[in-house]
Design an enzyme around this catalytic site. Structure first.
Site, PDB file in Angstrom:
ATOM      1  N   ASP A 147      -3.334   4.570  -2.499  1.00 59.55           N
ATOM      2  CA  ASP A 147      -4.509   4.937  -1.712  1.00 59.55           C
ATOM      3  C   ASP A 147      -5.180   6.184  -2.308  1.00 59.55           C
ATOM      4  O   ASP A 147      -4.491   7.105  -2.759  1.00 59.55           O
ATOM      5  CB  ASP A 147      -4.022   5.245  -0.287  1.00 59.55           C
ATOM      6  CG  ASP A 147      -5.139   5.379   0.723  1.00 59.55           C
ATOM      7  OD1 ASP A 147      -5.778   4.362   1.030  1.00 59.55           O
ATOM      8  OD2 ASP A 147      -5.350   6.500   1.219  1.00 59.55           O
TER       9      ASP A 147
ATOM     10  N   ASP B 267       0.854  -1.180   0.000  1.00 60.24           N
ATOM     11  CA  ASP B 267       0.000   0.000   0.000  1.00 60.24           C
ATOM     12  C   ASP B 267       0.893   1.234   0.000  1.00 60.24           C
ATOM     13  O   ASP B 267       1.968   1.219   0.605  1.00 60.24           O
ATOM     14  CB  ASP B 267      -0.839  -0.005   1.290  1.00 60.24           C
ATOM     15  CG  ASP B 267      -2.316   0.171   1.025  1.00 60.24           C
ATOM     16  OD1 ASP B 267      -2.661   1.189   0.393  1.00 60.24           O
ATOM     17  OD2 ASP B 267      -3.109  -0.682   1.456  1.00 60.24           O
TER      18      ASP B 267
ATOM     19  N   HIS C 194     -10.999  -4.102   2.760  1.00 57.17           N
ATOM     20  CA  HIS C 194     -11.041  -3.755   4.183  1.00 57.17           C
ATOM     21  C   HIS C 194     -11.913  -2.535   4.475  1.00 57.17           C
ATOM     22  O   HIS C 194     -12.050  -2.150   5.633  1.00 57.17           O
ATOM     23  CB  HIS C 194      -9.610  -3.515   4.694  1.00 57.17           C
ATOM     24  CG  HIS C 194      -8.952  -2.346   4.032  1.00 57.17           C
ATOM     25  ND1 HIS C 194      -8.428  -2.393   2.753  1.00 57.17           N
ATOM     26  CD2 HIS C 194      -8.761  -1.080   4.446  1.00 57.17           C
ATOM     27  CE1 HIS C 194      -7.952  -1.216   2.431  1.00 57.17           C
ATOM     28  NE2 HIS C 194      -8.134  -0.393   3.430  1.00 57.17           N
ATOM     29  N   ASP C 195     -12.465  -1.923   3.432  1.00 56.81           N
ATOM     30  CA  ASP C 195     -13.312  -0.745   3.652  1.00 56.81           C
ATOM     31  C   ASP C 195     -14.800  -1.031   3.477  1.00 56.81           C
ATOM     32  O   ASP C 195     -15.633  -0.176   3.799  1.00 56.81           O
ATOM     33  CB  ASP C 195     -12.921   0.374   2.672  1.00 56.81           C
ATOM     34  CG  ASP C 195     -11.563   0.963   3.001  1.00 56.81           C
ATOM     35  OD1 ASP C 195     -11.203   0.998   4.190  1.00 56.81           O
ATOM     36  OD2 ASP C 195     -10.851   1.381   2.064  1.00 56.81           O
TER      37      ASP C 195
HETATM   38  C1  NOJ Z   1      -8.573   4.294   1.757  1.00 60.29           C
HETATM   39  C2  NOJ Z   1      -8.173   3.182   2.655  1.00 60.29           C
HETATM   40  O1  NOJ Z   1      -8.478   1.954   2.039  1.00 60.29           O
HETATM   41  C3  NOJ Z   1      -8.900   3.396   3.949  1.00 60.29           C
HETATM   42  O2  NOJ Z   1      -8.808   2.280   4.790  1.00 60.29           O
HETATM   43  C4  NOJ Z   1      -8.378   4.657   4.585  1.00 60.29           C
HETATM   44  O3  NOJ Z   1      -9.103   4.947   5.758  1.00 60.29           O
HETATM   45  C5  NOJ Z   1      -8.502   5.848   3.639  1.00 60.29           C
HETATM   46  N1  NOJ Z   1      -8.105   5.525   2.294  1.00 60.29           N
HETATM   47  C6  NOJ Z   1      -7.641   6.984   4.089  1.00 60.29           C
HETATM   48  O4  NOJ Z   1      -6.290   6.712   3.849  1.00 60.29           O
END
Ligand code: NOJ
Length: 535
Positions: free
Chosen positions: A204, A102, A328-329
């Site tokens: 990201d 990442d 994961h989001d």
């Molecule tokens: C995307 C990431 O996948 C997420 O987990 C994160 O909170 C936000 N970007 C901010 O970096």
């Protein structure tokens, strides 16, 4: 000599996302780490995936669990040391696999020395590394932009009397990528990891990297409803997806192109037409601009079929697609579509044209785990009323039926569900009909059949009740896929009645030499993969 483009690993391979905190703990602190991941690489090799995308392991105060970096070229002690990371790279590579890390160039942690310097005075040389603005009339924020995590996106700095901008937490100040020195620093950090041997980056929030030069107010969203996250009150017309972003992506790509076979995956939550812009002019942008359609769309044949067709049609010449059903989001795929559809979802992900990106634990059917408020860790859930915590989809991997599912000898950072005693890797390995073995079978098939790996995609027109398509390779067997995305039996009625094939794999049963053809009945929740008759 460069390999033929079809052979590029990030096109032919399968990428597996490891949420670093939750895969395997090696030192009993209850948090997954690099040495833990090393211990589990044999599993990933057994499963048959080709590459790991590892979520951030950089030094971080962990306000956003690692997406707030305080040193771009280090490893946080929670995850291990730099030499553990080097060993991980060796271990991944010695298994013929790849490692993608990442990378978060949009914002740093407020603990990063750059921000510490930047905030120290208005004339500090690093002031312009972040986005600082004077207050509006009566001390108001410089414009109406809202933080994705609630409230204004501007934080007041008493010491220097200006606001700084943050799309996410106020502890994640936005870097100013219009400043060439910042871009240079990011490229240097990427070079550091490339020189170590990483095989690419997942960038990201790629679509946020550049903001409107004039910082104009965002327009009000006429479709806003009170149950939506508060940031959606505005349309992000000026705070994201600005034209200049493509220059930044191109610079990243130029760096990657100095090396051999590196990949850039872009995180993008945008409409299909906008995603494809991120391939860049002459495909000189991201290799895999993230296509999140299957994460967001309702699980309905017509909507999914339309999205696949629209995406296929929108792809520029030479651009390679990608698909994802979990990350994961977003809530776990089974919590969105129901357990009955688990194998259908696996079949879809692993038979579409394009690189599949799997999310750890989906292969054993992990579902969202309810986390009581007092145990929650995700700032998104803790800060915002209308925004859901992402903790439920980030719980520890379920390896076996022992205490804490074999994840840790300590207290896991997030609780495990009771069901782990039945639902775990060890148990599913032994059961030939398990979801895990189904994933493995599909992966093996995809890996050995050129049509599934690299072949063209053709939709099969039906009466709209089943999702059907063909994957056709050059001179190789072609496959017919028919997926019943509902819990009712449905008959296969292709418009072209001649379409038929011999069933190779079904989610539900043995077809015993029966053909899949016009009139064949698919059971509830059944997906079928068949060798097309004319090949
Ligand atoms: C995307 C990431 O996948 C997420 O987990 C994160 O909170 C936000 N970007 C901010 O970096």
């Amino acid at each position: 000599m460069a390999k033929a483009t079809q052979d590029l690993w990030w096109k032919s391979g399968i990428i597996y996302e490891v949420y670093a905190r939750s895969f395997q703990d090696s030192n009993g602190d209850g948090i997954g780490d690099i040495r833990g991941l090393i211990q589990r690489l044999d599993y990933l090799q057994w499963l048959g995936v080709n590459a790991v995308w590892l979520t951030p392991v950089y030094p971080s105060p962990m306000k956003d669990l690692g997406y707030d970096i305080s040193d771009y070229t280090g490893i946080d002690p929670v995850f291990g040391k730099l030499n553990d990371f080097e060993e991980l790279l060796n271990e991944v590579h010695s298994r013929g696999m790849k490692l993608v890390v990442d990378f978060i160039p949009n914002h740093s942690s407020d603990h990063h020395p750059w921000f510490q310097e930047s905030r120290s005075s208005k004339d500090n040389p690093k002031r312009n590394w972040y986005i600082w603005k004077d207050a509006g009339p009566d001390g108001a924020e410089p414009n109406n932009w809202l933080s994705v995590l609630g409230g204004p996106a501007w934080a007041w700095d008493k010491h220097t009397g200006q606001y700084y901008y943050h799309t996410f937490l106020k502890e994640q100040p936005e870097l100013n990528l219009r400043n060439p020195d910042v871009l240079k620093a990011m490229l240097e950090a990427m070079r550091f990891w490339l020189d170590k041997g990483v095989d690419g980056f997942r960038v990201d929030v790629m679509w946020y990297l550049i903001k409107d030069e004039k910082f104009r107010d965002n327009p009000v969203n006429p479709d806003y409803k009170p149950d939506m996250p508060s940031s959606e009150q505005l349309i992000q017309a000026y705070s994201s997806n600005q034209p200049g972003v493509h220059d930044i992506v191109r610079q990243f790509r130029k760096l990657l192109d100095e090396y051999s076979e590196k990949v850039m995956i872009g995180e993008l939550y945008l409409s299909i037409n906008k995603i494809v812009d991120y391939y860049g002019a002459n495909n000189g942008g991201a290799h895999l601009p993230g296509n999140h359609q299957l994460l967001l769309l309702p699980w309905e044949v017509k909507k999914v079929a339309a999205a696949i067709d629209k995406y296929e049609a929108a792809l520029p010449d030479g651009a390679w697609p990608n698909w994802v059903i979990g990350n994961h989001d977003q809530p776990r795929v089974l919590s969105r579509i129901g357990r009955g559809q688990a194998k259908v979802a696996a079949m879809l992900l692993l038979s579409l044209r394009g690189t599949p990106i799997m999310y750890y634990g989906d292969e054993i059917g992990m579902e969202n785990v309810e986390i009581p408020r007092e145990e929650q860790k995700d700032p998104q859930g803790l800060l915002m009323e209308n925004n859901k915590s992402r903790d439920p989809q980030r719980t520890p991997m379920q390896w076996d039926a022992s205490e804490n599912a074999g994840f840790t000898t300590g207290k896991p950072w997030l609780r495990l569900p009771k069901s782990f005693e039945q639902q775990n890797v060890e148990a599913q390995k032994k059961d030939p009909h398990s979801l895990l073995n189904f994933y493995r079978q599909l992966i093996q098939l995809r890996q050995k059949e050129p049509a599934l790996m690299m072949g063209d995609y053709y939709p099969v027109l039906t009466d709209g009740k089943l999702l059907a398509y063909i994957r056709r390779g050059k001179g190789s067997t072609s496959f017919l896929l028919v997926l019943n995305m509902t819990d009712k039996a449905v008959d296969f009625k292709p418009k072209d009645r001649g379409i038929r094939g011999r069933v190779v794999l079904s989610t539900n049963r043995d077809w015993e030499e029966q053909e899949l053809e016009t009139g064949s009945r698919l059971e509830a929740n059944e997906g079928v993969l068949a060798r097309l008759a004319d090949t």
